[in-house]
Design a protein around this motif. Structure first.
Motif, short mmCIF file in Angstrom:
data_model
loop_
_atom_site.label_atom_id
_atom_site.label_comp_id
_atom_site.label_asym_id
_atom_site.label_seq_id
_atom_site.Cartn_x
_atom_site.Cartn_y
_atom_site.Cartn_z
N ASP A 83 5.00 5.02 -1.20
CA ASP A 83 6.06 4.72 -0.06
C ASP A 83 5.25 4.73 1.00
OD1 ASP A 83 8.28 5.29 -1.46
OD2 ASP A 83 8.48 7.19 -0.82
N GLY A 84 5.34 3.55 2.02
CA GLY A 84 4.76 3.19 3.18
C GLY A 84 3.17 2.36 2.99
N ASN A 85 2.97 1.96 1.61
CA ASN A 85 1.89 1.21 1.14
C ASN A 85 1.56 0.28 2.13
OD1 ASN A 85 -0.17 -0.14 -0.01
ND2 ASN A 85 1.27 -1.20 -1.11
N THR A 86 0.34 0.21 2.81
CA THR A 86 -0.19 -0.85 3.94
C THR A 86 -0.91 -1.94 3.34
OG1 THR A 86 -1.83 0.57 4.61
CG2 THR A 86 0.15 0.95 5.53
N VAL A 87 -1.45 -1.69 1.80
CA VAL A 87 -2.51 -2.43 1.33
C VAL A 87 -1.70 -3.71 0.99
CG1 VAL A 87 -4.43 -2.81 -0.20
CG2 VAL A 87 -4.02 -0.52 1.10
N LYS A 88 -2.27 -5.04 1.17
CA LYS A 88 -1.66 -6.28 0.57
C LYS A 88 -2.42 -6.58 -0.56
CE LYS A 88 -0.65 -8.28 5.32
NZ LYS A 88 -0.84 -9.22 5.91
N ALA A 89 -1.58 -7.02 -1.54
CA ALA A 89 -2.28 -7.48 -2.82
C ALA A 89 -3.55 -8.36 -2.66
CB ALA A 89 -1.07 -8.14 -3.85
N GLU A 90 -3.62 -9.28 -1.91
CA GLU A 90 -4.50 -10.17 -1.80
C GLU A 90 -5.82 -9.36 -1.14
OE1 GLU A 90 -1.75 -11.17 1.88
OE2 GLU A 90 -1.57 -10.49 -0.41
N ASP A 91 -5.70 -8.27 -0.69
CA ASP A 91 -6.89 -7.55 0.07
C ASP A 91 -7.45 -6.39 -0.88
OD1 ASP A 91 -6.85 -8.90 2.41
OD2 ASP A 91 -5.32 -7.45 3.25
N ILE A 92 -6.92 -6.39 -2.15
CA ILE A 92 -7.23 -5.63 -3.12
C ILE A 92 -8.49 -6.09 -3.94
CG2 ILE A 92 -6.75 -3.89 -5.08
CD1 ILE A 92 -4.11 -3.30 -3.73
N LYS A 93 -9.69 -5.66 -3.94
CA LYS A 93 -10.83 -6.31 -4.58
C LYS A 93 -11.46 -5.10 -5.57
CE LYS A 93 -10.09 -10.10 -2.41
NZ LYS A 93 -9.48 -11.43 -3.03
N PHE A 94 -12.44 -5.88 -6.29
CA PHE A 94 -13.13 -5.02 -7.23
C PHE A 94 -14.65 -5.16 -7.04
CE2 PHE A 94 -11.08 -3.86 -11.67
CZ PHE A 94 -11.26 -2.61 -11.32
N MET A 95 -15.50 -3.97 -7.21
CA MET A 95 -16.86 -4.13 -7.69
C MET A 95 -17.43 -3.28 -8.43
SD MET A 95 -18.56 -2.68 -3.85
CE MET A 95 -18.00 -1.52 -3.19
N PRO A 96 -18.48 -3.59 -9.31
CA PRO A 96 -19.23 -2.69 -10.02
C PRO A 96 -19.50 -1.26 -9.37
CG PRO A 96 -20.21 -4.78 -10.13
CD PRO A 96 -19.28 -4.83 -8.91
#
Length: 450
Positions: free
Chosen positions: A298-311
């Motif tokens: 609830d209240g999630n502020t993170v956009k899908a396109e901003d979620i990234k991965f690194m090792p």
């Protein structure tokens, strides 16, 4: 008078029931949901992964509505799967479908595992070598997902950091080693007010039963590199050669996180993931299954396109290291179940990995890479990034969880880590090393009857 009233109420109730039974709702009876048919058998799936319980319940309901076969999904509490399975498998209504974590798990549960060699499920694996096999060469455990984990980051926060005066790097491309990651993280901590965050990393969840990211996932890295050095896939004794690397990344997490270190023993995974979802931090160690944990807060502020991965840069072979990719999720069918229930279970498993609804839910909602021919390709953004790392020539870090000698070893390591987080003394770190090394030797001997 009271008797007349009661009699009248009973008559009205019976009439209402008869009226409802005749389909008075106006629905076309040919479109009614399928009714349960005991002759078709039933399925009882003891699920290992609490984070996707809701998705499995959705699949079970849809399958029952479609086929009339009852599917019950029970999800064990985090870190309680073995205990729950031991309790349930001995009952009169034992699971027909359960999970092992690989060869070590198979040794514990082989007396209950059905030979799956001649099933469509095994025949349709994209790589049959992934299956857990017995000494007879037959398949007893079928992997239903390949997964990936690393450090998840919020690119919007990172871009905000890159734009600050004095930022030590100007793009993610420059963060390609442990040393550079440490430099960036510590600078972000110094600038966290400017970034509007409470910490760079989400809280290190060390609550008992919630510490698997550290006593299993993070602990995999020193094991991976030690196996690699020795050109082996298992060891009866572990040197913990890369203890310092493990300590460095763990300290980096704890020293730059949302919660104070003394509180980490009470933090669970849901809290940690909520901190990331609410923009309270920039990074969190987790895997491709985490999208639902982020998006549903609830209240999630993170956009899908901003979620990234690194090792998880470990300071060993950072130049070539990719994300950690593998599985510890193997389906087994209870060979002691009735013939009807065994067949119902095999049919359900096959439907999960071939049907549109089954594969869509597993691939997109659960974030699984489904290792079966014809299964839907995952649209999970984490999975796609893993593919990009591999295509760029990075070497995936293999999952070696299946060689960890026991759950007790993991639990002992988790307890030592909690004590260390509360008080970072040399003695407490020595206890972590002892839990890793001495605990491994002891549990390996017990597991192998030595």
């Amino acid at each position: 008078m009271k008797k007349k009233v009661v009699s009248l109420m009973l008559v009205l109730s019976m009439a209402a029931a008869m009226f409802a039974g005749c389909g008075s709702s106006g629905k076309d009876s040919s479109k009614d949901e399928a009714k349960k048919d005991d002759s078709k058998g039933s399925v009882y799936y003891l699920n290992f992964k609490p984070e996707v319980d809701k998705q499995w319940q959705k699949i079970a309901k849809a399958y029952t509505e479609k086929t009339g076969v009852e599917v019950k999904v029970v999800t064990a509490a985090s870190n309680q799967y073995e205990t729950t399975l031991k309790s349930e498998i001995a009952g009169s209504n034992a699971p027909t479908l359960f999970q092992i974590n690989g060869p070590v798990g198979y040794e514990s549960w082989k007396d209950y595992c059905l030979d799956l060699t001649d099933t469509d499920l095994y025949k349709n694996l994209t790589d049959q070598s992934l299956a857990v096999k017995g000494e007879d060469g037959k398949a007893y455990g079928i992997p239903y997902t390949v997964e990936t984990y690393g450090i998840i980051y919020n690119n919007a926060i990172m871009e905000k950091y890159f734009a600050l005066d004095g930022a030590v790097v100007k793009s993610m491309d420059e963060i390609n080693s442990y040393d550079k990651l440490k430099e960036v993280v510590e600078d972000m901590t110094a600038k966290k007010k400017d970034l509007g965050i409470d910490g760079v990393f989400a809280s290190t969840s060390l609550k008992p039963g919630e510490d698997w990211r550290w006593q299993t996932h993070l602990a995999n890295l020193p094991i991976y590199y030690e196996y690699k050095d020795n050109k082996v896939s298992n060891m009866d004794k572990i040197e913990f050669k890369y203890a310092e690397n493990y300590k460095n990344i763990l300290d980096l997490y704890m020293d730059n996180s949302v919660s104070e270190k003394g509180l980490l023993g009470s933090v669970d995974v849901a809290t940690s993931m909520a901190e990331f979802a609410l923009g309270q931090c920039a990074m969190v160690q987790n895997g491709n299954w985490a999208w639902s944990q982020i998006s549903e807060v609830d209240g999630n502020t993170v956009k899908a396109e901003d979620i990234k991965f690194m090792p998880i840069y470990f300071g060993v072979d950072d130049e070539n290291e990719g994300l950690a990719t593998g599985t510890e999720n193997y389906w087994c069918v209870n060979k002691n179940a009735s013939d009807e229930d065994v067949q119902a279970t095999l049919d359900f498993m096959n439907w999960c990995v071939t049907s549109d609804l089954g594969t869509k839910t597993m691939a997109d909602d659960m974030g699984f890479v489904i290792p079966f021919k014809g299964a839907q390709e995952s649209q999970n953004l984490f999975v796609k990034q893993d593919t990009e790392y591999t295509a760029a020539g990075k070497t995936p870090v293999s999952w070696n969880f299946t060689t960890m000698p026991s759950e007790e070893w993991k639990n002992g390591l988790g307890q030592a880590l909690t004590a260390y987080a509360a008080d970072e003394t040399d003695a407490n770190w020595d206890a972590v090393v002892s839990a890793f090394v001495d605990g491994w030797a002891t549990e390996y001997q017990l597991a192998n009857g030595q």
